[in-house]
Write a protein that holds these residues in place. Sequence first.
Motif, PDB file in Angstrom:
ATOM      1  N   GLU A 190     -44.117  -9.068  -3.902  1.00  0.00           N
ATOM      2  CA  GLU A 190     -44.681  -9.655  -5.126  1.00  0.00           C
ATOM      3  C   GLU A 190     -43.643 -11.140  -5.109  1.00  0.00           C
ATOM      4  O   GLU A 190     -42.456 -10.904  -4.868  1.00  0.00           O
ATOM      5  CB  GLU A 190     -44.473  -9.247  -6.478  1.00  0.00           C
ATOM      6  CG  GLU A 190     -45.424  -8.285  -6.793  1.00  0.00           C
ATOM      7  CD  GLU A 190     -45.422  -7.752  -8.231  1.00  0.00           C
ATOM      8  OE1 GLU A 190     -46.366  -6.899  -8.672  1.00  0.00           O
ATOM      9  OE2 GLU A 190     -44.599  -7.950  -9.056  1.00  0.00           O
ATOM     10  N   ALA A 205     -53.333   4.546  -8.765  1.00  0.00           N
ATOM     11  CA  ALA A 205     -52.870   5.708  -8.220  1.00  0.00           C
ATOM     12  C   ALA A 205     -51.689   6.195  -8.314  1.00  0.00           C
ATOM     13  O   ALA A 205     -51.185   7.153  -8.646  1.00  0.00           O
ATOM     14  CB  ALA A 205     -53.582   5.820  -6.790  1.00  0.00           C
ATOM     15  N   ASP A 206     -50.646   5.102  -7.833  1.00  0.00           N
ATOM     16  CA  ASP A 206     -49.198   5.408  -7.814  1.00  0.00           C
ATOM     17  C   ASP A 206     -48.678   5.607  -9.140  1.00  0.00           C
ATOM     18  O   ASP A 206     -47.696   6.107  -9.536  1.00  0.00           O
ATOM     19  CB  ASP A 206     -48.534   4.381  -7.076  1.00  0.00           C
ATOM     20  CG  ASP A 206     -48.916   4.452  -5.301  1.00  0.00           C
ATOM     21  OD1 ASP A 206     -48.828   3.388  -4.737  1.00  0.00           O
ATOM     22  OD2 ASP A 206     -49.130   5.425  -4.965  1.00  0.00           O
ATOM     23  N   SER A 246     -43.895  -3.230  -9.237  1.00  0.00           N
ATOM     24  CA  SER A 246     -44.576  -3.054 -10.302  1.00  0.00           C
ATOM     25  C   SER A 246     -45.099  -1.733 -10.890  1.00  0.00           C
ATOM     26  O   SER A 246     -44.862  -1.271 -11.656  1.00  0.00           O
ATOM     27  CB  SER A 246     -45.691  -4.292 -10.090  1.00  0.00           C
ATOM     28  OG  SER A 246     -46.780  -3.852 -11.062  1.00  0.00           O
ATOM     29  N   HIS A 275     -50.222   8.932 -10.860  1.00  0.00           N
ATOM     30  CA  HIS A 275     -50.256  10.010  -9.541  1.00  0.00           C
ATOM     31  C   HIS A 275     -51.420  10.832  -9.616  1.00  0.00           C
ATOM     32  O   HIS A 275     -51.699  11.961  -9.784  1.00  0.00           O
ATOM     33  CB  HIS A 275     -48.891  11.069 -10.159  1.00  0.00           C
ATOM     34  CG  HIS A 275     -47.689  10.624  -9.707  1.00  0.00           C
ATOM     35  ND1 HIS A 275     -46.574  11.350  -9.570  1.00  0.00           N
ATOM     36  CD2 HIS A 275     -47.361   9.184  -9.406  1.00  0.00           C
ATOM     37  CE1 HIS A 275     -45.572  10.630  -9.229  1.00  0.00           C
ATOM     38  NE2 HIS A 275     -45.770   9.548  -8.955  1.00  0.00           N
ATOM     39  N   ILE A 276     -52.412  10.013  -9.209  1.00  0.00           N
ATOM     40  CA  ILE A 276     -53.990  10.724  -8.881  1.00  0.00           C
ATOM     41  C   ILE A 276     -54.361  10.048  -7.640  1.00  0.00           C
ATOM     42  O   ILE A 276     -53.889   9.199  -7.347  1.00  0.00           O
ATOM     43  CB  ILE A 276     -54.879  10.498 -10.048  1.00  0.00           C
ATOM     44  CG1 ILE A 276     -54.997   8.899 -10.582  1.00  0.00           C
ATOM     45  CG2 ILE A 276     -54.574  11.102 -11.213  1.00  0.00           C
ATOM     46  CD1 ILE A 276     -55.956   8.539 -11.355  1.00  0.00           C
ATOM     47  N   PRO A 277     -55.330  10.758  -7.053  1.00  0.00           N
ATOM     48  CA  PRO A 277     -55.896  10.145  -5.611  1.00  0.00           C
ATOM     49  C   PRO A 277     -56.639   8.848  -6.031  1.00  0.00           C
ATOM     50  O   PRO A 277     -57.127   8.814  -7.120  1.00  0.00           O
ATOM     51  CB  PRO A 277     -57.070  11.234  -5.338  1.00  0.00           C
ATOM     52  CG  PRO A 277     -56.613  12.652  -6.130  1.00  0.00           C
ATOM     53  CD  PRO A 277     -55.673  12.255  -7.383  1.00  0.00           C
ATOM     54  N   ILE A 278     -56.802   8.240  -5.034  1.00  0.00           N
ATOM     55  CA  ILE A 278     -57.123   6.888  -5.346  1.00  0.00           C
ATOM     56  C   ILE A 278     -58.871   6.798  -5.574  1.00  0.00           C
ATOM     57  O   ILE A 278     -59.283   6.148  -6.509  1.00  0.00           O
ATOM     58  CB  ILE A 278     -57.143   5.834  -4.051  1.00  0.00           C
ATOM     59  CG1 ILE A 278     -55.558   5.523  -3.622  1.00  0.00           C
ATOM     60  CG2 ILE A 278     -57.957   4.513  -3.923  1.00  0.00           C
ATOM     61  CD1 ILE A 278     -55.561   4.893  -2.373  1.00  0.00           C
ATOM     62  N   LYS A 283     -54.932   1.323  -5.685  1.00  0.00           N
ATOM     63  CA  LYS A 283     -53.728   1.816  -4.949  1.00  0.00           C
ATOM     64  C   LYS A 283     -52.670   1.842  -6.034  1.00  0.00           C
ATOM     65  O   LYS A 283     -51.877   2.850  -6.282  1.00  0.00           O
ATOM     66  CB  LYS A 283     -53.481   1.105  -3.778  1.00  0.00           C
ATOM     67  CG  LYS A 283     -52.633   1.785  -2.808  1.00  0.00           C
ATOM     68  CD  LYS A 283     -52.346   1.009  -1.475  1.00  0.00           C
ATOM     69  CE  LYS A 283     -51.147   1.214  -0.710  1.00  0.00           C
ATOM     70  NZ  LYS A 283     -50.030   0.563  -1.280  1.00  0.00           N
ATOM     71  N   TYR A 317     -50.066  13.822  -4.589  1.00  0.00           N
ATOM     72  CA  TYR A 317     -50.757  13.083  -5.553  1.00  0.00           C
ATOM     73  C   TYR A 317     -51.842  12.458  -5.108  1.00  0.00           C
ATOM     74  O   TYR A 317     -52.859  12.296  -5.662  1.00  0.00           O
ATOM     75  CB  TYR A 317     -50.067  12.635  -6.738  1.00  0.00           C
ATOM     76  CG  TYR A 317     -49.236  11.175  -6.622  1.00  0.00           C
ATOM     77  CD1 TYR A 317     -47.818  11.180  -6.366  1.00  0.00           C
ATOM     78  CD2 TYR A 317     -50.136  10.171  -6.186  1.00  0.00           C
ATOM     79  CE1 TYR A 317     -47.393  10.016  -6.042  1.00  0.00           C
ATOM     80  CE2 TYR A 317     -49.508   8.877  -5.951  1.00  0.00           C
ATOM     81  CZ  TYR A 317     -47.851   8.810  -5.888  1.00  0.00           C
ATOM     82  OH  TYR A 317     -47.575   7.545  -5.656  1.00  0.00           O
ATOM     83  N   ARG A 318     -51.686  11.894  -3.797  1.00  0.00           N
ATOM     84  CA  ARG A 318     -52.692  11.017  -3.276  1.00  0.00           C
ATOM     85  C   ARG A 318     -53.895  11.968  -2.657  1.00  0.00           C
ATOM     86  O   ARG A 318     -54.914  11.307  -2.543  1.00  0.00           O
ATOM     87  CB  ARG A 318     -52.268  10.369  -2.138  1.00  0.00           C
ATOM     88  CG  ARG A 318     -51.584   9.104  -2.488  1.00  0.00           C
ATOM     89  CD  ARG A 318     -52.555   7.909  -2.940  1.00  0.00           C
ATOM     90  NE  ARG A 318     -51.736   6.606  -3.224  1.00  0.00           N
ATOM     91  CZ  ARG A 318     -51.323   5.462  -2.285  1.00  0.00           C
ATOM     92  NH1 ARG A 318     -51.735   5.663  -0.983  1.00  0.00           N
ATOM     93  NH2 ARG A 318     -50.585   4.592  -2.573  1.00  0.00           N
TER      94      ARG A 318
END
Lengths: 260, 199
Positions: free
Chosen positions: A2, B156-157, B73, B160-163, B153, A116-117
């Motif tokens: 950023e 998701a981060d 961020s 903490h879940i899949p995209i 994305k 988690y992804r």
Amino acid sequence: MEHNTTKQDNNSSMSDFEKIVLAKINSGQIKMKPKYYFVLKVVLMCIVAFLVLTTSAVLVSFMLFSLRVSGRLFLLGFGGRGLVVFFITFPWFILLADVLFILLFERLVNHFKLGYRSPLLYTLGASAVIVIVGGFALDHISLHERLLHQMQSHRLGAIGGFVYTGVKTPPRQDGVFRGVIATSSGPITNTSFYMTQNDVVMSSSSQATGTMFWHVTLPAGSLFLTRTILPGDSVIVAGDAGSGTIEAYGVTKIEPGEDQ
Amino acid sequence: MGEIEITDEQIALLVQNGDKDKFSLLMDRYKAKLFRYGRKFLANEDNIDDVVQEVFIKAYQNIRSFDVNQKFSPWIYRIAHNTYINSIKKISRGPIYTFDFDTIVSHPVYEDPSIKEAEEVEIKKMVDTGLEKLRSNYREIVILYYIEELSYKEIADILHIPIGTVGIRLRRAKEALKKAFGEHKNSEHFAKVVQEIKE
């Protein structure tokens, strides 16, 4: 990355909470955790995850081992009744413990991006595959056979004794009996024979073991899966035990190496 | 006065190396965003100041866990998410998040900026009237995507879940929001909001 711009403004003022936070920082009331703290945390999590997975694989291998040496695995060849008894006597508590360990592993892995992804099905599936393959690998190297031998030689300690005592000889009410064909007590025919059963736990309090003699009868409809049996042959008998007798619904000879 | 261009990640690196005063720059840049996120997500939180303060305290304490090669961020939003969840847990009796079956399997991801632009105006109108009625996980994802304007994305981060789950949950959140907004159509409150928007 950023890109943001800050303007140095002589008239900018900090909000109260910013002042509070900065005051706490400058006074030392709040401090940055050192880098090694986070490194250690990650290392520890990896170690715990590895231990959890390994324990799970050991449980799988023990499950396979106990099913085999107790003779319960042979129940699958004894028709519908054998199948039912197999499911009733299956070590579900070990399987449940395994599932809990895999779920725990999943929670640990979820701290990392790879965990988690990925959809839950993939991570649980991969964990289960690793555990099952690991369990079969440990079973292949005869880990539990060696530990059982150590237990029988009284070299395993109290916990090992507790785990391995009676693993070869399931409780009588399970209706699965592993023994050796005997001739000294009577002839061998297609409808009856005699067998000795070793390592029978005689007392649940002392865990002392002994030998039992059985007269096995095979009523019409029972499954005799071997053509001939000879004195000294190891057999698995499934049936209802009475006083010194077993009314069998399934009998099979254990070929050398089949239960190892 | 001249402008100084310095990224969030560069500031974080300076703070990690001991320049504590630079942390005020990060607070300055993120306080409005985290207040907005907190107010919308927590809805009934009276002590939003305290909660946001806690976020920045945790951010400072854990600044050395931040990887300067990643974006700052999502990292601070993740801290905010955890802090707000804990805040809700303190006042809530039941579970905050029930098990999400959308995380079990993979879902195709399709993030279309043109669709987002078209929906944004409509969704932002609905947010003020319908947001409180949404479940926590739906409310949060609407805020992060439409108000904070984060990508799938990044969300998701943070969560903490899949995209793919981000997309599915967002779709469900929009449906729930439209339904909640629709229920207010005949209410006085709705008429008032419409009047305010027109003005």
